[in-house]
Design a protein around this motif. Structure first.
Motif, short mmCIF file in Angstrom:
data_model
loop_
_atom_site.label_atom_id
_atom_site.label_comp_id
_atom_site.label_asym_id
_atom_site.label_seq_id
_atom_site.Cartn_x
_atom_site.Cartn_y
_atom_site.Cartn_z
N ARG A 110 8.52 -6.65 5.21
CA ARG A 110 7.30 -6.44 4.96
C ARG A 110 6.38 -7.17 5.87
O ARG A 110 6.89 -8.44 6.18
N PRO A 111 5.19 -6.98 6.35
CA PRO A 111 4.54 -7.82 7.29
C PRO A 111 3.91 -9.09 6.32
O PRO A 111 3.58 -9.13 5.18
N TYR A 112 3.91 -10.21 7.11
CA TYR A 112 3.24 -11.32 6.33
C TYR A 112 1.87 -11.52 6.31
O TYR A 112 1.25 -10.76 6.91
N SER A 113 1.34 -11.60 4.97
CA SER A 113 0.02 -11.81 4.46
C SER A 113 -0.09 -12.81 3.80
O SER A 113 0.81 -13.41 3.16
N ALA A 114 -1.36 -13.17 3.11
CA ALA A 114 -1.76 -13.88 2.06
C ALA A 114 -1.03 -13.77 0.82
O ALA A 114 -0.70 -14.60 -0.05
N GLU A 115 -0.59 -12.38 0.82
CA GLU A 115 0.08 -11.99 -0.57
C GLU A 115 1.45 -12.07 -0.57
O GLU A 115 2.09 -11.65 -1.50
N THR A 116 2.19 -12.44 0.50
CA THR A 116 3.65 -12.34 0.57
C THR A 116 4.17 -13.60 0.22
O THR A 116 3.66 -14.88 0.53
N PRO A 117 5.40 -13.87 -0.52
CA PRO A 117 6.02 -15.03 -0.83
C PRO A 117 6.47 -15.80 0.28
O PRO A 117 6.62 -17.00 0.01
N ARG A 118 6.81 -15.15 1.31
CA ARG A 118 7.50 -15.94 2.23
C ARG A 118 6.54 -15.92 3.52
O ARG A 118 5.73 -15.06 3.93
N MET A 119 7.10 -16.64 4.36
CA MET A 119 6.27 -16.86 5.98
C MET A 119 7.54 -16.78 6.85
O MET A 119 8.01 -17.99 7.13
N ILE A 120 8.04 -15.68 7.37
CA ILE A 120 9.14 -15.62 8.13
C ILE A 120 8.62 -15.47 9.74
O ILE A 120 7.89 -14.42 9.70
N ILE A 121 9.01 -16.37 10.62
CA ILE A 121 8.40 -16.12 11.95
C ILE A 121 9.91 -15.92 12.70
O ILE A 121 10.73 -16.75 12.91
N LEU A 122 9.58 -15.05 13.56
CA LEU A 122 10.54 -14.77 14.89
C LEU A 122 10.03 -15.04 15.99
O LEU A 122 8.77 -14.64 16.39
N ALA A 123 10.44 -15.90 16.85
CA ALA A 123 10.13 -16.63 17.91
C ALA A 123 11.01 -16.31 19.11
O ALA A 123 12.19 -16.27 18.89
N LYS A 124 10.36 -16.41 20.32
CA LYS A 124 11.42 -16.28 21.51
C LYS A 124 11.17 -17.52 22.48
O LYS A 124 10.00 -17.91 22.61
N LYS A 125 12.09 -17.90 23.16
CA LYS A 125 11.95 -18.88 23.97
C LYS A 125 11.34 -18.19 25.29
O LYS A 125 12.03 -17.52 25.70
N ASP A 126 10.55 -18.95 25.93
CA ASP A 126 9.62 -18.36 27.14
C ASP A 126 10.65 -18.16 28.35
O ASP A 126 10.67 -17.22 28.88
N THR A 127 11.34 -19.24 28.73
CA THR A 127 12.15 -19.15 29.76
C THR A 127 13.59 -19.66 29.59
O THR A 127 13.68 -20.55 28.75
#
Ligand SMILES: C[S@@+](CC[C@H](N)C(=O)[O-])C[C@H]1O[C@@H](n2cnc3c(N)ncnc32)[C@H](O)[C@@H]1O
Length: 238
Positions: A221-238
Protein backbone atom coordinates in the motif's frame (compact mmCIF):
# COMPACT_ATOMS: atom_id res chain seq x y z
CA UNK A 1 -4.58 -10.24 27.69
CA UNK A 2 -7.63 -11.59 25.92
CA UNK A 3 -7.79 -14.60 23.67
CA UNK A 4 -8.85 -12.31 20.83
CA UNK A 5 -5.70 -10.21 21.07
CA UNK A 6 -3.52 -13.34 21.11
CA UNK A 7 -5.33 -14.47 17.97
CA UNK A 8 -4.32 -11.25 16.28
CA UNK A 9 -0.73 -11.72 17.37
CA UNK A 10 -0.73 -15.19 15.78
CA UNK A 11 -2.05 -13.81 12.50
CA UNK A 12 0.59 -11.10 12.62
CA UNK A 13 3.36 -13.63 13.13
CA UNK A 14 2.19 -15.84 10.27
CA UNK A 15 1.99 -12.91 7.89
CA UNK A 16 5.39 -11.60 9.12
CA UNK A 17 8.54 -12.83 7.43
CA UNK A 18 6.88 -14.53 4.42
CA UNK A 19 5.02 -11.40 3.45
CA UNK A 20 8.08 -9.22 4.05
CA UNK A 21 10.29 -11.42 1.87
CA UNK A 22 7.68 -11.46 -0.91
CA UNK A 23 7.60 -7.67 -0.70
CA UNK A 24 11.42 -7.36 -0.72
CA UNK A 25 11.87 -9.60 -3.77
CA UNK A 26 9.03 -7.95 -5.66
CA UNK A 27 10.22 -4.35 -5.16
CA UNK A 28 13.94 -5.13 -5.68
CA UNK A 29 13.21 -7.32 -8.70
CA UNK A 30 16.75 -8.75 -8.75
CA UNK A 31 18.02 -11.65 -10.80
CA UNK A 32 19.04 -14.88 -9.11
CA UNK A 33 22.67 -14.71 -7.97
CA UNK A 34 22.68 -10.93 -7.49
CA UNK A 35 23.99 -9.66 -4.17
CA UNK A 36 22.09 -8.29 -1.20
CA UNK A 37 23.47 -6.84 2.04
CA UNK A 38 21.01 -7.35 4.91
CA UNK A 39 22.12 -4.53 7.17
CA UNK A 40 21.27 -5.45 10.75
CA UNK A 41 20.15 -8.92 9.82
CA UNK A 42 19.28 -9.89 13.41
CA UNK A 43 18.81 -13.64 13.53
CA UNK A 44 18.68 -13.85 9.77
CA UNK A 45 14.99 -14.30 9.05
CA UNK A 46 15.13 -12.30 5.80
CA UNK A 47 18.71 -13.22 4.87
CA UNK A 48 17.96 -16.97 4.99
CA UNK A 49 14.78 -16.76 2.92
CA UNK A 50 16.53 -14.56 0.34
CA UNK A 51 19.48 -16.97 0.16
CA UNK A 52 17.01 -19.84 -0.39
CA UNK A 53 15.80 -17.95 -3.45
CA UNK A 54 19.31 -17.90 -4.91
CA UNK A 55 20.53 -14.43 -3.98
CA UNK A 56 24.09 -13.93 -2.73
CA UNK A 57 23.39 -12.64 0.75
CA UNK A 58 25.63 -10.97 3.32
CA UNK A 59 24.10 -10.50 6.77
CA UNK A 60 25.64 -7.90 9.05
CA UNK A 61 24.78 -7.24 12.66
CA UNK A 62 26.50 -5.82 15.72
CA UNK A 63 25.25 -8.59 18.02
CA UNK A 64 27.31 -11.77 17.80
CA UNK A 65 24.65 -13.79 19.66
CA UNK A 66 22.13 -12.96 16.92
CA UNK A 67 24.65 -13.84 14.23
CA UNK A 68 25.36 -17.19 15.91
CA UNK A 69 21.64 -18.03 15.84
CA UNK A 70 21.43 -16.83 12.23
CA UNK A 71 24.41 -18.99 11.22
CA UNK A 72 22.86 -22.07 12.85
CA UNK A 73 19.56 -21.47 11.07
CA UNK A 74 21.33 -20.94 7.75
CA UNK A 75 23.20 -24.21 8.18
CA UNK A 76 19.94 -26.02 8.94
CA UNK A 77 18.34 -24.46 5.86
CA UNK A 78 21.45 -25.51 3.87
CA UNK A 79 22.12 -22.03 2.49
CA UNK A 80 25.39 -20.16 2.24
CA UNK A 81 25.36 -16.69 3.75
CA UNK A 82 28.32 -14.49 4.62
CA UNK A 83 27.77 -13.22 8.15
CA UNK A 84 29.73 -10.29 9.47
CA UNK A 85 29.80 -8.81 12.95
CA UNK A 86 30.18 -5.06 12.64
CA UNK A 87 28.76 -1.78 13.80
CA UNK A 88 26.95 -0.14 10.89
CA UNK A 89 28.88 3.07 11.51
CA UNK A 90 31.95 1.16 10.36
CA UNK A 91 30.50 -0.28 7.19
CA UNK A 92 33.30 -0.47 4.63
CA UNK A 93 32.11 -1.98 1.37
CA UNK A 94 32.82 -0.37 -1.96
CA UNK A 95 30.38 -0.85 -4.87
CA UNK A 96 29.76 -4.45 -3.87
CA UNK A 97 26.00 -4.97 -3.72
CA UNK A 98 23.09 -4.78 -6.13
CA UNK A 99 20.88 -4.03 -3.12
CA UNK A 100 21.06 -3.15 0.57
CA UNK A 101 18.08 -3.81 2.83
CA UNK A 102 17.54 -2.41 6.30
CA UNK A 103 14.46 -4.02 7.81
CA UNK A 104 12.28 -3.49 10.84
CA UNK A 105 13.26 -0.09 12.18
CA UNK A 106 16.97 -0.84 12.35
CA UNK A 107 17.98 2.77 11.74
CA UNK A 108 18.09 5.94 13.84
CA UNK A 109 20.11 4.60 16.77
CA UNK A 110 22.81 7.26 16.71
CA UNK A 111 23.31 11.03 16.39
CA UNK A 112 21.92 12.80 13.32
CA UNK A 113 25.42 13.11 11.85
CA UNK A 114 26.21 9.44 12.44
CA UNK A 115 22.86 8.33 11.01
CA UNK A 116 23.40 10.47 7.90
CA UNK A 117 26.91 9.10 7.52
CA UNK A 118 25.56 5.52 7.65
CA UNK A 119 23.42 6.35 4.60
CA UNK A 120 26.59 7.60 2.85
CA UNK A 121 28.36 4.32 3.68
CA UNK A 122 25.35 2.37 2.34
CA UNK A 123 25.48 4.38 -0.87
CA UNK A 124 29.21 3.59 -1.18
CA UNK A 125 28.47 -0.11 -0.62
CA UNK A 126 26.04 -0.13 -3.56
CA UNK A 127 27.00 -0.71 -7.15
CA UNK A 128 26.02 2.13 -9.51
CA UNK A 129 22.21 2.23 -9.80
CA UNK A 130 21.95 -0.21 -6.89
CA UNK A 131 18.84 -0.22 -4.71
CA UNK A 132 18.39 0.59 -1.04
CA UNK A 133 15.26 -0.54 0.76
CA UNK A 134 14.71 0.85 4.24
CA UNK A 135 11.76 -0.08 6.42
CA UNK A 136 11.03 2.49 9.11
CA UNK A 137 8.24 3.10 11.56
CA UNK A 138 5.84 5.85 10.57
CA UNK A 139 6.51 7.94 13.64
CA UNK A 140 3.27 9.93 13.59
CA UNK A 141 1.18 6.81 13.17
CA UNK A 142 3.07 5.20 16.08
CA UNK A 143 2.28 8.06 18.41
CA UNK A 144 -1.41 7.90 17.52
CA UNK A 145 -1.58 4.10 17.79
CA UNK A 146 -0.03 2.79 20.97
CA UNK A 147 -0.69 -0.86 20.42
CA UNK A 148 0.20 -4.24 21.72
CA UNK A 149 2.41 -5.98 19.25
CA UNK A 150 3.69 -9.45 18.74
CA UNK A 151 7.46 -9.69 18.70
CA UNK A 152 9.58 -12.70 17.89
CA UNK A 153 12.62 -13.03 20.07
CA UNK A 154 15.30 -15.66 19.43
CA UNK A 155 14.69 -17.17 22.86
CA UNK A 156 10.93 -17.58 22.48
CA UNK A 157 7.74 -15.68 21.77
CA UNK A 158 6.95 -12.45 23.50
CA UNK A 159 4.10 -10.01 23.44
CA UNK A 160 5.31 -6.47 23.32
CA UNK A 161 3.22 -3.57 24.48
CA UNK A 162 4.44 -0.05 24.06
CA UNK A 163 3.63 3.61 24.35
CA UNK A 164 5.39 6.06 22.09
CA UNK A 165 6.25 9.64 22.89
CA UNK A 166 7.72 11.90 20.23
CA UNK A 167 9.76 14.97 21.02
CA UNK A 168 12.03 16.81 18.55
CA UNK A 169 12.01 13.78 16.26
CA UNK A 170 13.14 11.43 19.04
CA UNK A 171 10.68 8.60 19.62
CA UNK A 172 10.76 7.07 23.09
CA UNK A 173 9.06 3.69 23.15
CA UNK A 174 8.13 2.52 26.59
CA UNK A 175 8.17 -1.21 26.11
CA UNK A 176 6.86 -4.07 28.15
CA UNK A 177 7.80 -7.59 27.14
CA UNK A 178 5.56 -10.35 28.43
CA UNK A 179 6.84 -13.89 28.14
CA UNK A 180 3.88 -16.03 27.10
CA UNK A 181 5.21 -19.13 28.85
CA UNK A 182 6.36 -17.79 32.21
CA UNK A 183 4.25 -14.62 32.37
CA UNK A 184 7.42 -12.65 33.28
CA UNK A 185 7.29 -8.93 32.46
CA UNK A 186 10.31 -6.82 31.57
CA UNK A 187 10.00 -3.06 31.13
CA UNK A 188 12.44 -0.80 29.33
CA UNK A 189 12.62 2.33 27.20
CA UNK A 190 13.82 2.22 23.63
CA UNK A 191 14.90 5.51 22.10
CA UNK A 192 15.14 6.03 18.37
CA UNK A 193 15.56 9.02 16.09
CA UNK A 194 12.43 8.74 13.96
CA UNK A 195 12.81 10.66 10.70
CA UNK A 196 10.07 12.18 8.59
CA UNK A 197 9.96 11.48 4.85
CA UNK A 198 11.31 14.95 3.88
CA UNK A 199 14.20 14.46 6.35
CA UNK A 200 15.04 11.08 4.83
CA UNK A 201 14.79 12.51 1.30
CA UNK A 202 17.30 15.18 2.28
CA UNK A 203 19.73 12.67 3.82
CA UNK A 204 19.42 10.47 0.73
CA UNK A 205 20.06 13.26 -1.75
CA UNK A 206 23.21 14.22 0.18
CA UNK A 207 24.39 10.63 -0.33
CA UNK A 208 23.70 10.27 -4.03
CA UNK A 209 20.47 8.32 -3.54
CA UNK A 210 17.09 9.19 -5.06
CA UNK A 211 13.78 7.97 -3.70
CA UNK A 212 11.91 6.04 -6.36
CA UNK A 213 8.96 4.72 -4.30
CA UNK A 214 7.44 4.84 -0.83
CA UNK A 215 5.17 2.25 0.75
CA UNK A 216 3.07 2.14 3.90
CA UNK A 217 3.15 -1.61 4.49
CA UNK A 218 4.43 -4.94 3.23
CA UNK A 219 1.22 -5.42 1.30
CA UNK A 220 2.52 -2.68 -1.00
CA UNK A 221 0.00 0.00 0.00
CA UNK A 222 1.23 3.56 -0.61
CA UNK A 223 2.76 5.45 2.30
CA UNK A 224 0.50 8.03 3.96
CA UNK A 225 -0.12 9.57 7.40
CA UNK A 226 -2.42 6.60 8.07
CA UNK A 227 0.07 3.78 7.43
CA UNK A 228 2.02 2.04 10.20
CA UNK A 229 5.29 1.90 8.30
CA UNK A 230 7.34 4.19 6.12
CA UNK A 231 9.18 1.98 3.65
CA UNK A 232 11.43 3.77 1.18
CA UNK A 233 12.97 2.38 -1.99
CA UNK A 234 15.87 4.47 -3.26
CA UNK A 235 18.32 4.11 -6.13
CA UNK A 236 21.96 5.09 -6.25
CA UNK A 237 22.34 7.81 -8.87
CA UNK A 238 25.53 6.64 -10.57
C1 LIG B 1 14.98 -4.17 15.16
S1 LIG B 1 16.22 -5.40 14.92
C2 LIG B 1 15.95 -5.80 13.25
C3 LIG B 1 16.62 -7.10 12.86
C4 LIG B 1 16.26 -7.66 11.48
N1 LIG B 1 16.48 -6.70 10.42
C5 LIG B 1 14.83 -8.19 11.44
O1 LIG B 1 13.98 -7.60 10.78
O2 LIG B 1 14.58 -9.22 12.10
C6 LIG B 1 17.64 -4.40 15.02
C7 LIG B 1 18.98 -5.11 14.88
O3 LIG B 1 20.01 -4.13 14.92
C8 LIG B 1 21.16 -4.68 15.55
N2 LIG B 1 22.00 -3.55 16.00
C9 LIG B 1 21.77 -2.69 17.02
N3 LIG B 1 22.76 -1.76 17.10
C10 LIG B 1 23.65 -2.05 16.12
C11 LIG B 1 24.88 -1.47 15.63
N4 LIG B 1 25.41 -0.39 16.23
N5 LIG B 1 25.51 -2.00 14.54
C12 LIG B 1 24.98 -3.10 13.90
N6 LIG B 1 23.81 -3.71 14.31
C13 LIG B 1 23.17 -3.20 15.40
C14 LIG B 1 20.60 -5.53 16.65
O4 LIG B 1 21.51 -6.54 17.02
C15 LIG B 1 19.34 -6.10 15.95
O5 LIG B 1 19.64 -7.32 15.34
Amino acid sequence: MTHEILGDFKAYSLAGTDQEVRFITSVLNLKSGESILDLYCGYGRHAIELAKQGFAVTGLDATQDFLDIAAQKAQKAMVNITFQQQDMRELNYNQQFEAVINMFAAFGYFTDDENANIIKLISTALKPRGLFLIDLLNRDWMVRNNLNRYWRHPSGEYVLSYKVQLENGIATMKRQLINQVTGTKIQYDFVLRAYSLPEMANIFSNSGLSIIETYGGFDGRPYSAETPRMIILAKKDT
